[in-house]
Design a protein around this motif. Sequence first.
Motif, mmCIF file in Angstrom:
data_model
loop_
_atom_site.group_PDB
_atom_site.id
_atom_site.type_symbol
_atom_site.label_atom_id
_atom_site.label_comp_id
_atom_site.label_asym_id
_atom_site.label_seq_id
_atom_site.Cartn_x
_atom_site.Cartn_y
_atom_site.Cartn_z
ATOM 1 N N ASN A 35 1.746 -3.105 -2.581
ATOM 2 C CA ASN A 35 0.208 -3.042 -2.139
ATOM 3 C C ASN A 35 0.026 -2.251 -0.933
ATOM 4 O O ASN A 35 -0.969 -1.586 -0.961
ATOM 5 C CB ASN A 35 -0.262 -4.484 -2.018
ATOM 6 N N LYS A 77 -6.617 -7.762 -1.455
ATOM 7 C CA LYS A 77 -7.831 -6.808 -1.232
ATOM 8 C C LYS A 77 -8.441 -7.594 0.340
ATOM 9 O O LYS A 77 -8.675 -6.801 1.081
ATOM 10 C CB LYS A 77 -8.862 -6.999 -2.289
ATOM 11 N N MET A 123 -5.684 -6.446 2.941
ATOM 12 C CA MET A 123 -6.005 -4.920 3.443
ATOM 13 C C MET A 123 -7.064 -4.757 4.140
ATOM 14 O O MET A 123 -7.133 -3.722 5.207
ATOM 15 C CB MET A 123 -6.130 -4.008 2.003
ATOM 16 N N SER A 124 -7.999 -5.501 3.820
ATOM 17 C CA SER A 124 -9.524 -5.431 4.438
ATOM 18 C C SER A 124 -9.193 -5.563 6.115
ATOM 19 O O SER A 124 -9.586 -5.255 7.073
ATOM 20 C CB SER A 124 -10.477 -6.316 3.917
ATOM 21 N N LYS A 163 -5.320 -12.918 -0.764
ATOM 22 C CA LYS A 163 -5.435 -11.953 -1.863
ATOM 23 C C LYS A 163 -5.041 -10.588 -1.168
ATOM 24 O O LYS A 163 -5.558 -10.029 -0.119
ATOM 25 C CB LYS A 163 -6.756 -12.020 -2.323
ATOM 26 N N GLU A 182 -1.912 1.693 -0.798
ATOM 27 C CA GLU A 182 -3.028 2.009 0.109
ATOM 28 C C GLU A 182 -2.596 3.264 1.207
ATOM 29 O O GLU A 182 -3.505 3.821 1.933
ATOM 30 C CB GLU A 182 -3.342 0.774 0.863
#
Length: 226
Positions: free
Chosen positions: A24, A113, A116-117, A111, A28
């Motif tokens: 992941n 996402k 990553m945030s 999660k 990115e």
Amino acid sequence: MRMKKIKILLVDDEPDILEFLSYNLIKEGYEVSTASNGAEGIKKAKTEKPDLILLDIMMPEMDGIEACAEIKKIDSLKKTLIVFLTARTEEFSQLAGYEAGADDYITKPVKPKVLMSKIKALLRLKSTDEQQQFIELEEFIIDRETYKVTFNGEEFMLPRKEFELIALLASNPKRVFKRDEILEKVWGNEVVVGGRTIDVHVRKLREKFGNDRLSTIKGVGYKLNA
């Protein structure tokens, strides 16, 4: 001219988690390396000098808390962000993580996402370090370039969050900074931290600079007396 990739070091003893996170993060656009325990993580951090380390707590040979504390002692890694990513949810584990110098504490499962945030939010905070490089007050000199605080002629190398907190308070001495504002500016509004996190960091600063230098405004926040 191609921009330099941000380096992230993953330290976890579970191969499946390393593989999942690596996939992941690489997707990115990050440059990723891995280690399977705290001791190996320290060695890789010294040689690779990552921008951010994602660190598990429960690992063989050396746990994440000890590894974090050791990494924070290394001058060349003072600006490296350290984030605990762990299944340990107890408050005492979180407090131990922040005491060791961590910048954030994220509980598994998370999660991709959301993770990553959070990572992007932390890296944005890091990128704003240059905005106010040098603060000089009567007793304090705060240098963001070297992460040094000089107090009454004595130099201090602080863990990242302690440094960010004292730098924020010193940016406008005698002004009362509200707790929510401190959380947003030091930890980022996308980063969830325990309610006692600020108190822990204020206590550590008082141990270094004296109780009278930081005032608690009950129910509101904190200010620097300088």
